[in-house]
Write a protein that holds these residues in place. Sequence first.
Motif, PDB file in Angstrom:
ATOM      1  N   ILE A 117     -43.444   0.542  49.103  1.00  0.00           N
ATOM      2  CA  ILE A 117     -45.114   0.542  48.513  1.00  0.00           C
ATOM      3  C   ILE A 117     -45.440   1.512  47.268  1.00  0.00           C
ATOM      4  N   ARG A 118     -44.774   2.588  47.543  1.00  0.00           N
ATOM      5  CA  ARG A 118     -44.752   3.731  46.605  1.00  0.00           C
ATOM      6  C   ARG A 118     -44.006   3.206  45.268  1.00  0.00           C
ATOM      7  N   ILE A 119     -42.974   2.537  45.288  1.00  0.00           N
ATOM      8  CA  ILE A 119     -42.391   2.228  44.103  1.00  0.00           C
ATOM      9  C   ILE A 119     -43.015   1.131  43.258  1.00  0.00           C
ATOM     10  N   VAL A 120     -43.381   0.276  44.153  1.00  0.00           N
ATOM     11  CA  VAL A 120     -44.262  -0.917  43.628  1.00  0.00           C
ATOM     12  C   VAL A 120     -45.442  -0.441  42.783  1.00  0.00           C
ATOM     13  N   ASN A 121     -46.380   0.394  43.399  1.00  0.00           N
ATOM     14  CA  ASN A 121     -47.583   1.019  42.962  1.00  0.00           C
ATOM     15  C   ASN A 121     -47.271   1.739  41.916  1.00  0.00           C
ATOM     16  N   GLN A 122     -46.263   2.632  41.798  1.00  0.00           N
ATOM     17  CA  GLN A 122     -45.676   3.371  40.468  1.00  0.00           C
ATOM     18  C   GLN A 122     -45.485   2.456  39.189  1.00  0.00           C
ATOM     19  N   SER A 123     -44.782   1.436  39.710  1.00  0.00           N
ATOM     20  CA  SER A 123     -44.507   0.327  38.544  1.00  0.00           C
ATOM     21  C   SER A 123     -45.692  -0.232  38.179  1.00  0.00           C
ATOM     22  N   MET A 124     -46.619  -0.605  38.901  1.00  0.00           N
ATOM     23  CA  MET A 124     -47.986  -1.570  38.521  1.00  0.00           C
ATOM     24  C   MET A 124     -48.846  -0.462  37.705  1.00  0.00           C
TER      25      MET A 124
END
Length: 145
Positions: A117-124
């Motif tokens: 979740i952290r990685i996806v949020n950072q990417s988005m």
Amino acid sequence: MAVAGMSRFIEFGDRETLDNTLAQEIENRLNSAIEQRGKAYLVVSGGTTPINLFTELACRAIAWRNVTLVLSDERFVCANHENSNERMLREQLLSNSAKSVCLISLVPRPDDARENIRIVNQSMISIPRFDVVLLGMGDDAHTAS
């Protein structure tokens, strides 16, 4: 297909015509965004419905290296799992000239939900807006589950 605040409904006689027309519209919108901002952002559904469209898009004259792509839906499985939408996307769209697209995986760490979740949020967070959002409907009438 919705256009600038108003709806326009188009009926197609066959699937091939639909896929070709939609591929052309997506190509036009992505190229326009790239011309205006240097980048384009594309969101697509998984499943089996868009497979032929993805094959058609992979051959289109788009500066794919300037396109960021993200799935609207994914299962919480590894990217090479038989039920993974990302696997299907890699096989059907990320070929030919579209190999250079920047794909944001929705499951970069299937072994760690919180980190995922952290990685996806950072990417988005760096995406200013989506230029094309393609949602489909499955045979059981679900969309972007």
